[in-house]
Structures are given as structure tokens and as C-alpha cells.
Scaffold this motif. Structure first.
Motif: not given
Length: 846
Positions: A294-295, A354, A356, A376, A378, A380, A419
Motif C-alpha cells: 500500500g501507500e 492506504s 492495497d 480499499d 485508508q 489516518e 478500511v
């Protein structure tokens, strides 16, 4: 004969003509070797690295070397009672270099982190361990997070199985049971953090620290009210300009400090000092080695500032009166009676992720499973923490001093996540002879998990305290420490969180009805007022000062807004120390006995149930410590070593059971338990390789708890980790000591875990053992004493290449629990970081 005489005369003339040229091919390096008090050091071994040139310093510390010129040479200074020093010079033929050399006293029972740290008597804090690491060790030790808390993981009695986190456990306790002080101010960690990768930096900045003391139990009454340990960090008061700059793939730090000039008296220090440290930590590089693709966008920033003002800028010099019997009395200090310090810290942590996809294989050789997940959404998390403190030190008399401290702490924390994950669980072919080996044979289940959260928390802590030290007589055999502290704590939270798990196409709960797996909703305002007082007497029982008795008492009056009455707690504590080295001709041996009662007030997490509601009836947890310890300094192979060991037993009562998921602790406030912890801690440190310090630590532990009223008997606590072992080892090239290798190894047997939110099974299973080896290769380039160095210029550069998780061990930190089509649950391990490579460069200026 005449011909031979003529030849001899010609050779002699030729030799006389070339002698000046031959002599000019060498250079002379001379000077004096001194200690931190500018006193000469005799009999220092001096050698030129890579050359057969050796010498020793004279009685007045003087030395002189004649060395071939034309190249860079390294001169090494070693002494049994001092830390090694080194000069690196580019020699020019015919020149004379006058280079004084300063060497630090070697005291393996202290944390010696700066050149200015004063030697500390064993009697000043005899109940506390000295951490055997100097400032250069912090720079060189390989690891993600260069912080003091991270270094604690290699100490005896300390456990940490997560390289992303700076948190640690001590002797069967959890993360919430450790006290941390910086300059007498209590430090708090984030409340909502779930994983080590969200946590960011440890609070303390090692570039600013001067002295560190640590106790794994049995600490004195002057320290606060937690069940397990205390870490006491003192930041440095600068004496000159210094700066440190670190650049790397993961960390970027800067630090500088200095002192104002005294225009009226240039030979005396100025009135103002400053120290500023800024750190940036981004662990996206190691996070990308995790199983979940993921990111990752982490960003952790820390800023700390300390200012001091001394109204009178005279040096601290004791005045003495000599008696006829040879005794010497301290009359007074010719120093400023006041010193003012302002300390501020601001931390901003942001973690955006995020996800994946993820693919994991788990199980055994005979039966293995594979899970594939598509994500799918994210998550924070954000933590913004601020601290501001004012401290006034007052010394109205030579034997009486006071500290007045006002401090404020505030943290704003938030968790926002949505998420959505769809997973496919299958069984893997484990037959080595099959053409479909390591392929998924058939599917066991298809499922969905959805996590939603909107959690916000604000915590505020304000405190005011006065602490005093009164030396009752001129001989210093009786010291009285005392203090009074008022604390106000406010917690405000708003939790909205739920989890849905579906493995059969329907959202059903455990009873078969429509529902969710977990639902948390609550809003709380929790206020706490405390008044704490302590008195502590330190008594040297004999004239040789080999026997020391420390007795003390803490008293706490506290009240919560959700509880109707105020309560009192009392904590008597006792330490006894026998220091054989204080007796004439005695061995360098110290024996220590300690006992005491330790209460831990509930802060916030202890009140909260799993559904978000509050149990207002929670009471403090209690631990009674019994400790026996031995410290022994000795010489082996002509090099100094120190052996430390303690055996301990802790009787635990009124415990609140809990479960741990990564670094997140979730309590069961409706249950109570009694328990125990006992074990052995040992550490040996010294020069296993001549000139460099290394150490080895070992811990043996057993801890369990018995839930009141369940008639099931004792069960292991989540922190029941039977064996821990840590090693930090250094070596260097014999021909060039500026090239070094550093190995950091941590081993821990498996701690306990179980299915989440299942009280009776919370410690049913054990994690695999934790193994981690980090290795670093460094090169030191020093400019100290060189002709090229400019004022306030660069002093040294450390260039380090590191390999983390050298053997690529897949360590497990937690589990994800999923269901198949028959509602069977599977524990999918979450592994920590993979093998990684890192580069760091640290430059120091003066």
C-alpha cells in the motif's frame, strides 16, 4: 690504505650533507595528556596506528613522538582508568605539532554521555543502574530509532519485541507500568496508538542528554508511582558551542547548544545557555517491507528547546575548613544561589496508510494456509503533543537546595479509518513431490471485513512541585530528600468504532443474529486530582561509607470525578547497600537489598470497557518488590569489566487483566486478579575487544495471575516471556581503529496471546521466539587537533552503513483473526520488518 681513507672521508661528507634532508622527512608531535579537570595523566600508552612507534606520557602528562611525515597518521592514547582518545593528523616534514589531548574518566557504572558530565558517586543513587553507554555508542548502535528508549531494549530485565516501537516492558509488566522523567518532569506516551509504526519517535533526545539512571525495581521514595521501572534522564547544561547534524534514509536530526559570552569577565561563563534539538523520522522505507502492500505516508517531527539563566555567573567552587583532626568541613558554595530553566517540547506525528493488497502463508510444514486480501480505504492517525516546564533551582545554603517545577502537558490525538478488505483463504499443497507444490489446492472461505473508526482524545496534565535536599551535617553522612507535588489530569474522549466480519454472505453475530463483531461508542470526561508527598532519609552507617541505608515514605491523596470519595495511599520503601570498595583494600564489590510497596493509579485505559463504557469503581494496582543485587567491577585480560545481577520477587495484587495487540493494551476493568513475578537479571559489560565497550544481558522470568472468583487457578500473564537475551558487541580493525563493526542482537522467547475479546483464552497461545540481528559498519573521520580545523568548525564525521534484520527473521508482532465458511477462526500472523539496508552520516561541530 690511503684510498680507503679517502673513500671513508667522502662517505662521511656525503652523510653530513644529506643528514638535514633525512631529518626533514619526519615531524614531531608533542603535548600534554590531561583529564577533564586539566590535571596531567601519567603512564598513558601512546601508539601510532600501523607503525611500530610507541611511547608513554611522563609524570606531568607530557609526551613526544617523532613520526615519518608526508601522510595522514592516527595516534591512539589508552589508559586503564580513562576512555581511549585519538588524534588524526596530516604531517608535514620538519614541522612540530603541539597537541594537548583530553581523556575522559572510564567509569563503567555510569552513563557518560558528554564530556562535561561530572563523576557521580556510587552513593548518590545506589539503587539505580548506570547504563553502560556513552554518547558515541548511541550514534553507532544500529537501529531504526536512535533514542534512549530504544537503547533500553538491550538492558537486563527489559523486554521489547517490536523494532518499530520505543516502548518496553520490565520484569513482567506492560507498557503502562514504566515511569520516564526528563529533568524531573514526568513524560507520557500516546494513548490511542495501536501499532509501533504509528508511534514514531521516543520522547528523549540523546543529543541533549547528559546523565541517565534506570531502575528495574526497588526504586526509592523520591520516584513516582508505577509498578515496574523508572528511567530518569537529565539534559545537559552547555559549557561551549556544540552542534550535531545527522542525515540518513530514515532519520534527519539537528542539534546545537551554546553559552553566552561574559563581556565583563571573559574567563567566566555567561549567564544564558541554550540547547535546541529537532528530529524528523520517516519510516516509510521499512514499512514498505511489510506484508501489506500500500501507500505509507508517515511523518514524525519533534522539536525540543531548553534555556537556562543564572543571575550570577560565578563558578561553583566549594570552600573548605580544615580541622585539627584532619576532617574537612564544607563552609559554603561561592556560586549563584539561583538558576532558572525553561524547557519546551512539541511533537507532531502523522501516519497515513492506504492499504492495497496482502498475501500471507502461515501454518506448519504438514498443513499450511494462504490468505489473499484486497483492500480499499485508508487510515489516518495524528498525535500532536506539547509540553512546557519552568524550573527554578535555589541553593540558599551549602547543605540545602530546592527545586521548584511547574509543568504542563497536552496531547491531541485522532484516529480516522475506513478500511474494507475482502479475503480468500485456501489450503496450500505441502507435498514436496507434487507438481502443484506450494500452490493453493482448495478454498476454505471467502470473507469480508470492514473497520470504521472516528476516535478523538484530548489529555491535559498540569503539575506543580517542590523538591528539596538537606545535608544534615558537614560530613554528609545524613541526607534528607523531601518533596510535595500537586497534579491535575483531564481526559476527554469521543470514541466511535465498529468492526464487521462476514464469511458466509451474511452479517451475523456469534448468536446468529444480525449484528457486528465489535461496537465501541462512548464519550467521557475524566478528571483526576492528586496531592503527593515523599520524605527520604539517606544514612551512611559507618565512617568508611561502606554501609548505606535509604528509607522513605510516599503518601498520595487522589480523587476522580467519577468516584465519590478521596482516597489515601502509602508507599514505604527501603534500600540497603554494602559497598566493599569503600573500605581500605576492599574488593570493588557492591551488594544491594531493596523492598517497597508500589501503587499505580488508573489513568485512562484502565477504566474503559471494550464497548467504550466506563467502570467507575476501578482502584489502584499494587506491587510489593523484594530485590537482592550484586555489582562487581574487575579486570580481565588487562581490561576493565563490570558484572551486574539481581534476583527479584514481585507480589502483585488488585491487578486489572488485559490483552495486548501489537502495542495496544485493552483492559478488562470488571475483573480483578492477584499474581506474582520472579526471576533473575544479569549483565556484563566491558572491553571484550581492547578499547571498545560491549555488553551481554540475560533475563529469566516467570509471571502469572489468578483471576478472583473464576476457580481456574493461575494462568500466564500476557508478558510471561521466560528467557530474554541481548548483546551489543563492537570490534575494530587493529591497523585502523577508526573502522568499526557494531552488532546488536536481541532474543526473546514467545510471549502469550489469544483470540481478541475472549477473556478466558487471552493467553492460551505463545508467539514464536523473537530474534533480531542488526549490524553496522562505521568509519570515523576526526578533525580534532588538526591545523585545518576552524573555529566552531567540524570536529568529526561518522559514516555508517547498516543492515537491519541481518538473517531476515520473520518476527511476529500480532495476529489477524479471520473465519472460514464454518465460522472456524484462524490466526494470521502480522510480521515485522524484512532485511533492510540503511546509510547514516553524523557530523559534529564545535
Amino acid at each position: 690504505m690511503k684510498n680507503s681513507t679517502k673513500i671513508s672521508l667522502c662517505l662521511l661528507a656525503l652523510l653530513l650533507l644529506t643528514l638535514p634532508e633525512l631529518l626533514s622527512q619526519t615531524a614531531v608531535v608533542k603535548g600534554k595528556v590531561i583529564d577533564r579537570n586539566n590535571l596531567p595523566i601519567a603512564d598513558v600508552n601512546i601508539e601510532v596506528v600501523g607503525m611500530d612507534i610507541r611511547s608513554r606520557s611522563d609524570a606531568d602528562g607530557s609526551y613526544r613522538l617523532e613520526i615519518p611525515a608526508g601522510e595522514v597518521v592516527q595516534i591512539r592514547f589508552t589508559h586503564a582508568a580513562h576512555s581511549p582518545a585519538q588524534l588524526e593528523l596530516r604531517l608535514v616534514a620538519g614541522r612540530v605539532y603541539d597537541r594537548p589531548v583530553s581523556m575522559l574518566e572510564r567509569q563503567l557504572d555510569e552513563f557518560e554521555i558528554t564530556d562535561e558530565q561530572s563523576p557521580t558517586s556510587l552513593h548518590e543513587r545506589p539503587q539505580m543502574q548506570r547504563i553502560p553507554i556513552r554518547s558515541e555508542e548511541i550514534i553507532k548502535m544500529p537501529g531504526f530509532n536512535r533514542s534512549i528508549e530504544a537503547i533500553m531494549k538491550t538492558q537486563a530485565g527489559v523486554v521489547s519485541n517490536n523494532e518499530f516501537s520505543s516502548q518496553y516492558q520490565v520484569r513482567g509488566g506492560n507498557f503502562d507500568e514504566n515511569l520516564v522523567y526528563v529533568n524531573g518532569i514526568e513524560i507520557y506516551r500516546p494513548f490511542l496508538a495501536r501499532t509501533g509504526q504509528q508511534e514514531g519517535l521516543g520522547f528523549s533526545n540523546p543529543d541533549m542528554a547528559q546523565n541517565i539512571q534506570f531502575s528495574t525495581g526497588g526504586f526509592a521514595a523520591e520516584y513516582g508511582d508505577r509498578l515496574s521501572s523508572v528511567l530518569d534522564i537529565t539534559y545537559r547544561t552547555p559549557r561551549e558551542f556544540r552542534a550535531t547534524l545527522e542525515a540518513g534514509i530514515i532519520t534527519n536530526n539537528i542539534h546545537f547548544e551554546g553559552i553566552s559570552r561574559n563581556k565583563k569577565s571573559p574567563d567566566k561563563p555567561g549567564r544564558f545557555t541554550y540547547q535546541l534539538g529537532a528530529r524528523r523520522f520517516s519510516n516509510s522505507y521499512p514499512l514498505n517491507s511489510l506484508e501489506t502492500d500500500g501507500e505509507y505516508k508517515p511523518n514524525f517531527v519533534d522539536l525540543q528547546l531548553m534555556l537556562t539563566f543564572t543571575p550570577q555567573n560565578r563558578l561553583r567552587q566549594p570552600r573548605y575548613r580544615q580541622r585539627k583532626n584532619g576532617q574537612r568541613d564544607t563552609l559554603y558554595y561561592a556560586n549563584s544561589p539561583w538558576k532558572f530553566t525553561t524547557f519546551g517540547a512539541l511533537t507532531r506525528n502523522r501516519y497515513l496508510f492506504s492499504p492495497d493488497a496482502r498475501e500471507s502463508t502461515f501454518g506448519t510444514i504438514k498443513q499450511a494456509f494462504r490468505i489473499r486480501v484486497a483492500f480499499d480505504g485508508q487510515q489516518e492517525t495524528a498525535y500532536t503533543t506539547g509540553m512546557l516546564a519552568f524550573k527554578a533551582e535555589h541553593r540558599p545554603h551549602a547543605r540545602l537546595s530546592f527545586d521548584y517545577i511547574l509543568s504542563g502537558f497536552q496531547t491531541e490525538e485522532s484516529e480516522v479509518f475506513d478500511v474494507y478488505g475482502q479475503y480468500l483463504l485456501g489450503e496450500v499443497n505441502t507435498s514436496f513431490g507434487s507438481s502443484e507444490f506450494n500452490e493453493t489446492e482448495f478454498d476454505l472461505g471467502i470473507g469480508t471485513e470492514f473497520n470504521h473508526g472516528r476516535n478523538y482524545l484530548t489529555a491535559k496534565v498540569g503539575s506543580g512541585q517542590i523538591r528539596g535536599l538537606w545535608t544534615l551535617n558537614n560530613q554528609g553522612r545524613h541526607k534528607l530528600r523531601f518533596g510535595l507535588k500537586g497534579v491535575y489530569r483531564l481526559i476527554e474522549d469521543d470514541l466511535k468504532e465498529f468492526t464487521i466480519e462476514d464469511s458466509a454472505g451474511y452479517v451475523i453475530d456469534s448468536t446468529g443474529k444480525f449484528g457486528v463483531e465489535e461496537y465501541i461508542r462512548g464519550a467521557t470526561r475524566l478528571e483526576n486530582r492528586q496531592l503527593k508527598a515523599f520524605v527520604q532519609h539517606e544514612w551512611q552507617l559507618n565512617k568508611s561509607r561502606s554501609l548505606l541505608l535509604i528509607s522513605g515514605l510516599r503518601a498520595i491523596n487522589y480523587r476522580f470525578n467519577i468516584q465519590p470519595q478521596a482516597h489515601w495511599l502509602y508507599s514505604p520503601r527501603l534500600q540497603f547497600v554494602y559497598d566493599a570498595s569503600a573500605r581500605k583494600g576492599g574488593p570493588n564489590l557492591r551488594l544491594r537489598l531493596a523492598s517497597g510497596i508500589y501503587h499505580q493509579l488508573p489513568f485512562y485505559r484502565e477504566f474503559r470497557r471494550f464497548d467504550g463504557s466506563i467502570n467507575a469503581g476501578v482502584q489502584p494496582q499494587t506491587s510489593v518488590h523484594f530485590i537482592a543485587g550484586l555489582d562487581h567491577q574487575f579486570t580481565a585480560w588487562g581490561r576493565p569489566f563490570k558484572f551486574f545481577s539481581e534476583v527479584y520477587y514481585k507480589k502483585l495484587s488488585n491487578l486489572i487483566p488485559y490483552e495486548v495487540q501489537n502495542i495496544r493494551i485493552r483492559y478488562y476493568p470488571d475483573r480483578l486478579a492477584d499474581g506474582f513475578a520472579y526471576g533473575l537479571d544479569a549483565r556484563i559489560n566491558g572491553e571484550f575487544i581492547k578499547g571498545v565497550d560491549s555488553w551481554v544481558s540475560l533475563g529469566l522470568l516467570k509471571t502469572s495471575e489468578d483471576i478472583r472468583g473464576d476457580d481456574q487457578g493461575p494462568v500466564p500473564r500476557p508478558t510471561d516471556q521466560r528467557v530474554t537475551f541481548a548483546m551489543y558487541f563492537q570490534d575494530e580493525l587493529p591497523t585502523n581503529p577508526t573502522f568499526k563493526v557494531h552488532i546488536n542482537y536481541i532474543f526473546g522467547s514467545g510471549m502469550r496471546f489469544g483470540p481478541p475479546r475472549t477473556f478466558d483464552r487471552r493467553t492460551e497461545f505463545a508467539f514464536p521466539a523473537y530474534h533480531r540481528v542488526d549490524i553496522g559498519f562505521s568509519k570515523l573521520i576526526t578533525f580534532r587537533g588538526s591545523a585545518e580545523r576552524i573555529k566552531h568548525g567540524i570536529e568529526s564525521i561518522w559514516a555508517t552503513a547498516e543492515i537491519y534484520n541481518l538473517f531476515q527473521r520473520q518476527n511476529t508482532v500480532s495476529h489477524i483473526w479471520i473465519k472460514d465458511l464454518q465460522n472456524n477462526r484462524y490466526a494470521v500472523p502480522n510480521h515485522l520488518s524484512d532485511r533492510l539496508f540503511n546509510i547514516r552520516i553524523v557530523a559534529r561541530f564545535r
